[in-house]
Design a protein around this motif. Structure first.
Motif, PDB file in Angstrom:
ATOM      1  N   GLY A  17       0.771  -1.237   0.000  1.00 34.44           N
ATOM      2  CA  GLY A  17       0.000   0.000   0.000  1.00 34.44           C
ATOM      3  C   GLY A  17       0.800   1.283   0.000  1.00 34.44           C
ATOM      4  O   GLY A  17       0.213   2.371   0.081  1.00 34.44           O
ATOM      5  N   PHE A  18       2.133   1.219  -0.098  1.00 34.19           N
ATOM      6  CA  PHE A  18       2.913   2.447  -0.230  1.00 34.19           C
ATOM      7  C   PHE A  18       2.632   3.090  -1.585  1.00 34.19           C
ATOM      8  O   PHE A  18       2.298   2.409  -2.564  1.00 34.19           O
ATOM      9  CB  PHE A  18       4.412   2.147  -0.107  1.00 34.19           C
ATOM     10  N   ASN A  19       2.764   4.396  -1.630  1.00 30.44           N
ATOM     11  CA  ASN A  19       2.557   5.176  -2.861  1.00 30.44           C
ATOM     12  C   ASN A  19       1.133   5.011  -3.403  1.00 30.44           C
ATOM     13  O   ASN A  19       0.890   5.221  -4.600  1.00 30.44           O
ATOM     14  CB  ASN A  19       3.566   4.775  -3.951  1.00 30.44           C
ATOM     15  N   THR A  20       0.200   4.665  -2.538  1.00 31.30           N
ATOM     16  CA  THR A  20      -1.191   4.426  -2.936  1.00 31.30           C
ATOM     17  C   THR A  20      -2.120   5.118  -1.943  1.00 31.30           C
ATOM     18  O   THR A  20      -1.886   5.067  -0.730  1.00 31.30           O
ATOM     19  CB  THR A  20      -1.512   2.917  -2.952  1.00 31.30           C
ATOM     20  N   LYS A  21      -3.143   5.729  -2.454  1.00 33.28           N
ATOM     21  CA  LYS A  21      -4.128   6.382  -1.581  1.00 33.28           C
ATOM     22  C   LYS A  21      -4.924   5.327  -0.828  1.00 33.28           C
ATOM     23  O   LYS A  21      -5.515   4.430  -1.424  1.00 33.28           O
ATOM     24  CB  LYS A  21      -5.064   7.269  -2.406  1.00 33.28           C
ATOM     25  N   ILE A  22      -4.953   5.446   0.489  1.00 32.97           N
ATOM     26  CA  ILE A  22      -5.737   4.516   1.308  1.00 32.97           C
ATOM     27  C   ILE A  22      -7.207   4.909   1.237  1.00 32.97           C
ATOM     28  O   ILE A  22      -7.560   6.061   1.493  1.00 32.97           O
ATOM     29  CB  ILE A  22      -5.245   4.539   2.767  1.00 32.97           C
ATOM     30  N   PRO A  23      -8.090   3.977   0.901  1.00 35.77           N
ATOM     31  CA  PRO A  23      -9.529   4.310   0.766  1.00 35.77           C
ATOM     32  C   PRO A  23     -10.201   4.434   2.128  1.00 35.77           C
ATOM     33  O   PRO A  23     -11.024   3.600   2.518  1.00 35.77           O
ATOM     34  CB  PRO A  23     -10.070   3.124  -0.032  1.00 35.77           C
ATOM     35  N   PHE A  24      -9.854   5.482   2.835  1.00 37.19           N
ATOM     36  CA  PHE A  24     -10.371   5.682   4.181  1.00 37.19           C
ATOM     37  C   PHE A  24     -11.419   6.783   4.180  1.00 37.19           C
ATOM     38  O   PHE A  24     -11.459   7.627   3.276  1.00 37.19           O
ATOM     39  CB  PHE A  24      -9.217   6.032   5.128  1.00 37.19           C
ATOM     40  N   MET A  25     -12.277   6.812   5.224  1.00 37.56           N
ATOM     41  CA  MET A  25     -13.349   7.793   5.321  1.00 37.56           C
ATOM     42  C   MET A  25     -12.839   9.175   5.698  1.00 37.56           C
ATOM     43  O   MET A  25     -13.555  10.158   5.524  1.00 37.56           O
ATOM     44  CB  MET A  25     -14.373   7.318   6.353  1.00 37.56           C
ATOM     45  N   LEU A  26     -11.613   9.233   6.233  1.00 33.93           N
ATOM     46  CA  LEU A  26     -10.974  10.495   6.566  1.00 33.93           C
ATOM     47  C   LEU A  26      -9.758  10.684   5.668  1.00 33.93           C
ATOM     48  O   LEU A  26      -9.150   9.704   5.229  1.00 33.93           O
ATOM     49  CB  LEU A  26     -10.536  10.506   8.038  1.00 33.93           C
ATOM     50  N   PRO A  27      -9.365  11.924   5.386  1.00 35.89           N
ATOM     51  CA  PRO A  27      -8.187  12.149   4.543  1.00 35.89           C
ATOM     52  C   PRO A  27      -6.920  11.609   5.216  1.00 35.89           C
ATOM     53  O   PRO A  27      -6.652  11.917   6.376  1.00 35.89           O
ATOM     54  CB  PRO A  27      -8.137  13.678   4.410  1.00 35.89           C
ATOM     55  N   VAL A  28      -6.168  10.778   4.502  1.00 37.04           N
ATOM     56  CA  VAL A  28      -4.931  10.200   5.019  1.00 37.04           C
ATOM     57  C   VAL A  28      -3.803  10.506   4.038  1.00 37.04           C
ATOM     58  O   VAL A  28      -3.956  10.322   2.821  1.00 37.04           O
ATOM     59  CB  VAL A  28      -5.043   8.675   5.199  1.00 37.04           C
ATOM     60  N   ASP A  29      -2.673  10.969   4.560  1.00 36.38           N
ATOM     61  CA  ASP A  29      -1.516  11.196   3.704  1.00 36.38           C
ATOM     62  C   ASP A  29      -1.068   9.880   3.078  1.00 36.38           C
ATOM     63  O   ASP A  29      -1.175   8.810   3.700  1.00 36.38           O
ATOM     64  CB  ASP A  29      -0.350  11.779   4.505  1.00 36.38           C
ATOM     65  N   THR A  30      -0.535   9.955   1.877  1.00 35.03           N
ATOM     66  CA  THR A  30      -0.036   8.762   1.190  1.00 35.03           C
ATOM     67  C   THR A  30       1.360   8.416   1.688  1.00 35.03           C
ATOM     68  O   THR A  30       2.253   9.264   1.702  1.00 35.03           O
ATOM     69  CB  THR A  30      -0.002   8.994  -0.327  1.00 35.03           C
ATOM     70  N   SER A  31       1.530   7.173   2.112  1.00 35.88           N
ATOM     71  CA  SER A  31       2.848   6.712   2.545  1.00 35.88           C
ATOM     72  C   SER A  31       3.776   6.629   1.342  1.00 35.88           C
ATOM     73  O   SER A  31       3.354   6.275   0.236  1.00 35.88           O
ATOM     74  CB  SER A  31       2.740   5.350   3.226  1.00 35.88           C
TER      75      SER A  31
END
Length: 483
Positions: free
Chosen positions: A281-295
């Motif tokens: 999941g690095f360099n990928t947008k996490i499909p979360f309900m809150l905004p999360v920075d991309t690792s």
């Protein structure tokens, strides 16, 4: 003899005798009835309809009624401002098929507090009030915050979730209110901040690639020399004539940098490391309900960069606490990473109908399920004799966890401008009970010396959560037996 004074005696008047007549004669009664009927008709056809807005439509000159098929059921609008109750009755009713989707939740949660307690919130979505029921456990949130307030790092975060469902059980961010150094540009909430160096958490990526691509078992022997926690050029040699032989599981448990650096350069290479980082999941947008920075995991260009990326001795490869918990959960769930969620259900306040219900959602696969056993053994060794040994003392010594799988990975690295970063990601799970499955990530930035480690916080939160579940089941069984 009765005298006659020119009029009929009372008992002989036209209205009849006092003891024989009950009212006026028949003709008078008919007039009274007709009058009452006329009054009733007037009220029913004229007065009452005028109050109800039901007056007959006007007629044209030819006396033909005007036909108005488009006339609405409601009265014509007026200058009078309707009350709130009237407005809700006429315009706020949801369609029978109305529902919220997972994609609608980020918009709904924009007005939510970043400091989640787990108690239901009343939030507004498209001018409607919604009651949001979270998956978080208030007890766990309070416990996590109490640990942070006791150890008082500069920044901190706690994330606990169920790896087999994706439900987040605890989500908290900490910023030391009394430390002037906390007043910085470090973005909060900390649990979504992906500017934190991944440190040795990156060894999970390297170990997974070694098992899946190279076919290494946890017993595979490697060699290193020099200090365990440095990464010098003379340590990064393909063939060492002298050194210390060590198994992959032991090197993982003790977090030995030159072992992973050498394996990265001469066995895996930059492309495999980068590919498996993306699998996690690095360099990928996490499909979360809150905004999360991309690792971030940079593609390494030189041998030194490959060694740094493989061992976690990198300041540029970064990760968020939410992502760290997902990585631990991927091991616990045999490679499957589910979409993390914090909302169990949403109820429309006006209609009291449920308009959203959570469901498990697949995100990605980090590795094949058949490679779970060696990875689980490596994670377990961290808690048995590795860098998190003392943190799992109560788990190891308790018979209730004898059949559980548990383990994790620690990581430490100094973050420029902020101080030491102390990481722990791990899991505690019963393979036969989805509820008794929990994974976590805990990070403290610049924690006080000798006053607790992230690994202890993570292990204790998981242990107490599972114990609480077990005690609830025992109480329910006792209540059932008494009945």
């Amino acid at each position: 003899m009765t005298k006659n004074y020119g009029h009929t005696p009372y008992k002989h008047r036209r209205y009849g005798k006092r003891n024989g007549s009950s009212g006026p004669p028949q003709k008078g009664r008919i007039r009274l009835v007709l009058f009452l009927i006329l009054v009733s008709f007037f009220f029913s056809r004229v007065i009452i309809p005028s109050f109800r807005g039901e007056v007959e439509p006007p007629k044209r000159a030819d006396q033909t009624p005007v036909k108005d098929d488009a006339r609405p059921d409601t009265t014509e609008p007026s200058d009078t401002v309707p009350t709130q109750e009237v407005a809700l009755d006429t315009s706020a009713t949801l369609p029978p098929s109305f529902s919220l989707t997972h994609d609608d939740l980020p918009q709904l949660l924009k007005s939510a507090s970043q400091d989640f307690t787990g108690t239901p919130d009343t939030l507004v979505w498209q001018d409607r009030s919604m009651i949001v029921h979270y998956s978080m456990k208030p007890r766990l949130n309070r416990l996590g915050k109490s640990f942070m307030e006791s150890y008082r790092p500069r920044f901190g975060a706690v994330v606990l979730f169920q790896p087999k469902t994706g439900r987040i059980l605890s989500l908290s961010s900490y910023e030391n209110p009394d430390n002037p150094e906390s007043m910085s540009e470090f973005s909060t909430p900390v649990y979504t901040n992906a500017s934190i160096p991944a440190a040795s958490i990156a060894k999970i990526v390297t170990a997974t690639a070694a098992v899946e691509i190279l076919g290494h078992t946890e017993q595979h022997v490697l060699r290193y020399h020099g200090d365990k926690y440095t990464l010098e050029e003379d340590q990064l040699q393909q063939h060492l004539s002298a050194g210390i032989d060590i198994s992959l599981r032991r090197a993982f448990a003790e977090s030995i940098n030159p072992v992973f650096g050498t394996m990265g350069i001469f066995e895996l290479g930059a492309n495999n490391l980068y590919t498996y980082a993306q699998n996690f999941g690095f360099n990928t947008k996490i499909p979360f309900m809150l905004p999360v920075d991309t690792s971030v995991f940079h593609y390494p260009q030189t041998n030194l960069e490959i060694a740094q990326a493989a061992s976690g001795f990198s300041y540029t490869n970064t990760i968020s606490p939410i992502h760290g918990a997902l990585m631990a959960g991927a091991i616990a769930n045999q490679g499957i990473m589910l979409t993390p969620t914090i909302v169990d259900s949403v109820i429309d306040l006006e209609t009291e109908k449920q308009v959203y219900a959570r469901s498990d959602s697949y995100w990605r696969r980090a590795f094949k399920a058949k490679n779970y056993p060696p990875l689980n053994e490596m994670m377990k060794d961290v808690s048995r004799y590795g860098t998190a040994t003392s943190a799992f003392t109560f788990v190891r010594d308790s018979p209730r966890f004898r059949d559980f799988h548990y383990g994790g990975k620690t990581g430490t690295l100094t973050m420029a401008g902020y101080g030491l970063v102390d990481w722990f990601v791990g899991y505690l799970l019963d393979e036969d009970d989805v509820e008794q499955n929990v994974a976590c990530a805990v990070v403290m930035i610049k924690p006080p010396r000798w006053q607790g480690r992230s690994s202890y916080i993570g292990a204790e939160l998981m242990r107490r959560h599972v114990m609480n579940l077990q005690e609830q089941v025992q109480h329910e069984q006792k209540d059932t037996a008494h009945e």
